[in-house]
Scaffold this motif. Structure first.
Motif, short mmCIF file in Angstrom:
data_model
loop_
_atom_site.label_atom_id
_atom_site.label_comp_id
_atom_site.label_asym_id
_atom_site.label_seq_id
_atom_site.Cartn_x
_atom_site.Cartn_y
_atom_site.Cartn_z
N SER A 69 1.54 15.95 -12.54
CA SER A 69 0.13 16.26 -13.02
C SER A 69 0.37 17.81 -13.17
O SER A 69 1.00 18.56 -12.34
N LYS A 83 -3.49 10.20 2.53
CA LYS A 83 -3.47 8.74 2.33
C LYS A 83 -2.32 7.98 3.12
O LYS A 83 -2.78 7.04 3.80
N LYS A 122 3.61 5.60 -5.77
CA LYS A 122 3.53 5.72 -7.18
C LYS A 122 2.38 6.83 -7.55
O LYS A 122 2.49 7.68 -8.38
N GLU A 123 1.35 6.88 -6.59
CA GLU A 123 0.42 7.91 -6.84
C GLU A 123 1.07 9.41 -6.52
O GLU A 123 0.36 10.15 -7.23
N TRP A 124 1.85 9.57 -5.59
CA TRP A 124 2.67 10.66 -5.30
C TRP A 124 3.38 11.11 -6.58
O TRP A 124 3.18 12.39 -6.95
N ARG A 125 4.19 10.21 -7.23
CA ARG A 125 4.87 10.71 -8.49
C ARG A 125 4.01 10.91 -9.64
O ARG A 125 4.20 12.06 -10.43
N THR A 126 2.80 10.47 -9.75
CA THR A 126 1.79 10.60 -10.73
C THR A 126 1.23 12.05 -10.28
O THR A 126 1.11 13.09 -11.22
N PHE A 127 0.72 12.32 -9.16
CA PHE A 127 0.35 13.76 -8.66
C PHE A 127 1.61 14.85 -9.08
O PHE A 127 1.26 15.82 -9.62
N GLU A 177 -3.62 13.22 -1.51
CA GLU A 177 -2.35 12.37 -1.58
C GLU A 177 -1.91 12.24 -0.14
O GLU A 177 -1.36 11.24 0.27
N GLN A 202 2.24 1.70 -3.42
CA GLN A 202 1.02 2.45 -4.25
C GLN A 202 0.82 3.74 -3.95
O GLN A 202 0.84 4.40 -5.02
N ILE A 203 0.96 4.24 -2.83
CA ILE A 203 0.90 5.61 -2.37
C ILE A 203 2.17 6.28 -3.18
O ILE A 203 1.81 7.38 -3.37
N ARG A 244 0.78 -1.17 0.11
CA ARG A 244 -0.02 -0.28 -0.04
C ARG A 244 0.85 1.27 0.16
O ARG A 244 0.61 2.33 -0.74
#
Length: 113
Positions: A21, A39, A13-18, A36, A10-11, A7
């Motif tokens: 953006s 989470k 990875k989502e941070w890198r996407t953020f 973010e 995954q967070i 988890r």
């Protein structure tokens, strides 16, 4: 323990996407930033509530989560959001001074010096 590490990954990875953006305005970006970072707060609460983890595992996972939060805090806005999360965790007696110090020692804000 593995599911919490997954988890956290995954967070991350989502941070890198953020961070890659673009947003239409600052308020939209701040809201996404708060989402973010929250989470991590939610993950820490889940870790602390998990009766199947040993205390040493909880401590290790919380430390890794705090490190991620610190490394995701590189500007004033990031620090403001993160400090609100730290305050919540302190009020719930989840954080001790060692973890607070760990956070501040590892913030990414030094890159702006």
């Amino acid at each position: 323990m593995k599911r919490y590490l997954n988890r956290l990954n995954q967070i991350s990875k989502e941070w890198r996407t953020f961070t890659d953006s673009s947003f239409s305005d600052e308020s939209e970006e701040r809201k996404a930033n708060e989402t973010e970072k929250n989470k991590i707060k939610d993950l820490i609460f889940d870790i602390k509530k998990d009766q199947n983890l040993k205390e040493i595992e909880k401590d290790e996972l919380v430390e890794k989560s705090i490190l991620h939060l610190a490394q995701s805090s590189g500007c004033v806005e990031d620090l403001e959001i993160s400090e609100k999360i730290l305050d919540i965790l302190e009020k719930e007696s989840i954080l001790n001074q060692k973890l607070v110090d760990l956070f501040y020692e590892n913030t990414a804000s030094g890159r702006w010096d």
